[in-house]
Write a protein that holds these residues in place. Structure first.
Motif, PDB file in Angstrom:
ATOM      1  N   SER A 281       0.835  -1.203   0.000  1.00  0.00           N
ATOM      2  CA  SER A 281       0.000   0.000   0.000  1.00  0.00           C
ATOM      3  C   SER A 281       0.872   1.256   0.000  1.00  0.00           C
ATOM      4  O   SER A 281       0.470   2.294  -0.531  1.00  0.00           O
ATOM      5  CB  SER A 281      -0.949   0.007   1.199  1.00  0.00           C
ATOM      6  OG  SER A 281      -0.243   0.044   2.423  1.00  0.00           O
ATOM      7  N   ALA A 282       2.076   1.150   0.570  1.00  0.00           N
ATOM      8  CA  ALA A 282       3.008   2.287   0.544  1.00  0.00           C
ATOM      9  C   ALA A 282       3.415   2.596  -0.887  1.00  0.00           C
ATOM     10  O   ALA A 282       3.457   3.766  -1.307  1.00  0.00           O
ATOM     11  CB  ALA A 282       4.238   1.986   1.392  1.00  0.00           C
ATOM     12  N   VAL A 283       3.702   1.572  -1.661  1.00  0.00           N
ATOM     13  CA  VAL A 283       4.073   1.776  -3.061  1.00  0.00           C
ATOM     14  C   VAL A 283       2.891   2.318  -3.854  1.00  0.00           C
ATOM     15  O   VAL A 283       3.065   3.153  -4.758  1.00  0.00           O
ATOM     16  CB  VAL A 283       4.616   0.462  -3.673  1.00  0.00           C
ATOM     17  CG1 VAL A 283       4.642   0.524  -5.188  1.00  0.00           C
ATOM     18  CG2 VAL A 283       6.006   0.181  -3.137  1.00  0.00           C
TER      19      VAL A 283
ATOM     20  N   ARG B  59     -13.223   7.014  -5.765  1.00  0.00           N
ATOM     21  CA  ARG B  59     -12.165   6.098  -6.177  1.00  0.00           C
ATOM     22  C   ARG B  59     -11.307   5.674  -4.984  1.00  0.00           C
ATOM     23  O   ARG B  59     -10.931   6.512  -4.161  1.00  0.00           O
ATOM     24  CB  ARG B  59     -11.269   6.741  -7.246  1.00  0.00           C
ATOM     25  CG  ARG B  59     -11.940   6.863  -8.596  1.00  0.00           C
ATOM     26  CD  ARG B  59     -11.068   7.628  -9.592  1.00  0.00           C
ATOM     27  NE  ARG B  59     -11.094   9.069  -9.354  1.00  0.00           N
ATOM     28  CZ  ARG B  59     -10.409   9.953 -10.067  1.00  0.00           C
ATOM     29  NH1 ARG B  59      -9.609   9.535 -11.034  1.00  0.00           N
ATOM     30  NH2 ARG B  59     -10.506  11.245  -9.819  1.00  0.00           N
ATOM     31  N   ILE B  60     -11.019   4.377  -4.923  1.00  0.00           N
ATOM     32  CA  ILE B  60     -10.212   3.818  -3.836  1.00  0.00           C
ATOM     33  C   ILE B  60      -9.057   3.031  -4.453  1.00  0.00           C
ATOM     34  O   ILE B  60      -9.279   2.112  -5.247  1.00  0.00           O
ATOM     35  CB  ILE B  60     -11.032   2.891  -2.926  1.00  0.00           C
ATOM     36  CG1 ILE B  60     -12.251   3.620  -2.355  1.00  0.00           C
ATOM     37  CG2 ILE B  60     -10.176   2.330  -1.798  1.00  0.00           C
ATOM     38  CD1 ILE B  60     -13.229   2.706  -1.632  1.00  0.00           C
ATOM     39  N   ILE B  61      -7.851   3.396  -4.091  1.00  0.00           N
ATOM     40  CA  ILE B  61      -6.657   2.703  -4.585  1.00  0.00           C
ATOM     41  C   ILE B  61      -6.204   1.686  -3.539  1.00  0.00           C
ATOM     42  O   ILE B  61      -6.010   2.030  -2.372  1.00  0.00           O
ATOM     43  CB  ILE B  61      -5.521   3.697  -4.870  1.00  0.00           C
ATOM     44  CG1 ILE B  61      -5.929   4.638  -6.002  1.00  0.00           C
ATOM     45  CG2 ILE B  61      -4.227   2.973  -5.214  1.00  0.00           C
ATOM     46  CD1 ILE B  61      -4.956   5.774  -6.243  1.00  0.00           C
ATOM     47  N   MET B  62      -6.042   0.446  -3.963  1.00  0.00           N
ATOM     48  CA  MET B  62      -5.626  -0.631  -3.067  1.00  0.00           C
ATOM     49  C   MET B  62      -4.221  -1.104  -3.429  1.00  0.00           C
ATOM     50  O   MET B  62      -3.797  -1.030  -4.575  1.00  0.00           O
ATOM     51  CB  MET B  62      -6.604  -1.807  -3.162  1.00  0.00           C
ATOM     52  CG  MET B  62      -8.073  -1.427  -3.030  1.00  0.00           C
ATOM     53  SD  MET B  62      -8.487  -0.750  -1.410  1.00  0.00           S
ATOM     54  CE  MET B  62      -8.332  -2.222  -0.416  1.00  0.00           C
ATOM     55  N   GLY B  63      -3.508  -1.650  -2.430  1.00  0.00           N
ATOM     56  CA  GLY B  63      -2.167  -2.178  -2.660  1.00  0.00           C
ATOM     57  C   GLY B  63      -2.173  -3.650  -3.000  1.00  0.00           C
ATOM     58  O   GLY B  63      -1.210  -4.362  -2.705  1.00  0.00           O
TER      59      GLY B  63
END
Length: 375
Positions: free
Chosen positions: A147-149, A238-242
């Motif tokens: 998730s950091a990336v 919008r939701i960005i997942m790792g």
């Protein structure tokens, strides 16, 4: 063929088992599960031994029979492992084909098209903000490496305005949150911490020797709900997942899952950024190194939460295999991780039963004290 070489594990004709030859020639008289290929999801059975009811047992037995016929190897004597990933016949919805490849690998290869992922990326980037939104997207930020990336890539490569949302389940150490705050400060991103109460569920599973569930599955559902609620409240769509593997694998492999909020009717995109960019674990560590940030070291298949490492022994004892085998297998299938490294990551299983019990009791006591103070 002599009787000596007609063993259960060595009945072959060229590169094909006799059973497979029979299936091809006389398949019309065989049950459907032997005649047709199918994905693990089409089996519609529970995974990781949860609710291993009569139907699941029947499907599992059928998949083992199918594997035996396909490969000539008897999975009732010894599990048969996919030659490409870690999935094997101990898992109810998995069978192995005549080429030694499991039905999950087979389904992924059949349905993967890079152009679909490219199209999903463009759709995500071109989706306009909702009225009232202050950022383009939320990043589901656990404080771990993947998730950091995703957070770094969203800000520095894609140029998105984002908010990092960390869902604190009570088992993410304070130093992980503080370390995550450092990354957010470095990137100029706001970190929002939402709290969920996972401890009672862990206590219930622990008291049932984890035969009724796996805490990471429960946490995932609560995690998604908390982030989705935050997005609705703040007009973010919008939701960005790792996540390093698919959201859907059939009828085609996809990185995006669309969710409709029941109360408002609004649609949200849950987008797996590392997967859509086809990043590997080496890419992830390279990006972290270039950014000058590293994760907190935690035992278990996690870089943010202590629970996987605390429960792995009990769950492994019940299942006969590591509870994170399924997740790492998916990462191997997508090319994120190689098979040997995945095996290495699952090789050390520690018995932390007492540490788990103490921590859960501590969390429940803190919860009780907080409720008493409110009264």
């Amino acid at each position: 063929m002599t009787a000596d070489n007609m063993t259960a594990d060595n009945i072959t004709a060229g590169n094909m088992t006799v059973g497979k030859l029979f299936t091809q020639r006389f398949g019309f008289i065989l049950p459907r599960f032997l005649r047709e290929d199918y994905s693990p999801y089409q089996c519609k059975v529970s995974v990781n031994g949860i609710n291993y009811d009569a139907r699941t047992q029947r499907i599992h037995w059928q998949n083992q029979i199918k594997t035996w016929i396909n490969t000539g190897k008897n999975p009732f004597v010894q599990p048969v492992e996919c030659r490409e990933c870690l999935f094997d016949t101990r898992i109810p919805n998995i069978y192995i084909g005549a080429d030694g490849v499991c039905n999950m690998c087979m389904t992924y290869k059949k349905n993967f098209k890079q152009e679909i992922l490219d199209s999903e990326l463009q759709t995500f980037l071109n989706t306009p903000r909702e009225a009232g939104a202050k950022v383009d997207a939320v990043v589901g930020f656990s404080g771990g490496k993947d998730s950091a990336v995703s957070l770094i890539t969203a800000r520095k490569k894609l140029g998105l305005a984002v908010t990092a949302v960390l869902v604190q389940n009570g088992f993410i150490p304070k130093q992980v949150v503080e370390n995550g705050q450092k990354l957010c400060d470095l990137l100029g991103v706001e970190l929002v911490v939402l709290n969920i109460d996972l401890a009672p569920y862990v206590k219930d599973m622990m008291d049932n020797d984890f035969k009724t569930g796996y805490p990471c599955y429960q946490c995932t559902g609560m995690f998604h709900k908390a982030i989705q609620d935050y997005c609705i409240q703040n007009h973010i769509n919008r939701i960005i997942m790792g996540r390093n593997w698919w959201h859907w694998i059939e009828p085609e492999v996809r990185s995006t899952r669309w969710v409709t909020d029941e109360a408002s009717g609004k649609k949200l995109q849950l987008f797996s950024l590392p997967f859509v960019l086809q990043l590997t674990e080496k890419d992830v560590y390279r990006i972290l190194e270039e950014t000058g940030w590293s994760t907190v070291k935690i035992h278990g298949n996690s870089t943010n939460c202590v629970l996987p490492g605390l429960v792995e022994h009990q769950v492994h004892r019940n299942l006969g295999y590591h509870p994170e085998l399924q997740l790492l297998s998916r990462e191997v299938i997508t090319g994120f991780l190689d098979k040997e490294e995945a095996k290495h990551q699952l090789s050390e299983v520690r018995d932390n039963t007492e540490a788990l019990r103490r921590l859960v009791n501590q969390k429940l006591a803190e919860r009780q004290n907080a409720q008493t103070e409110k009264q």
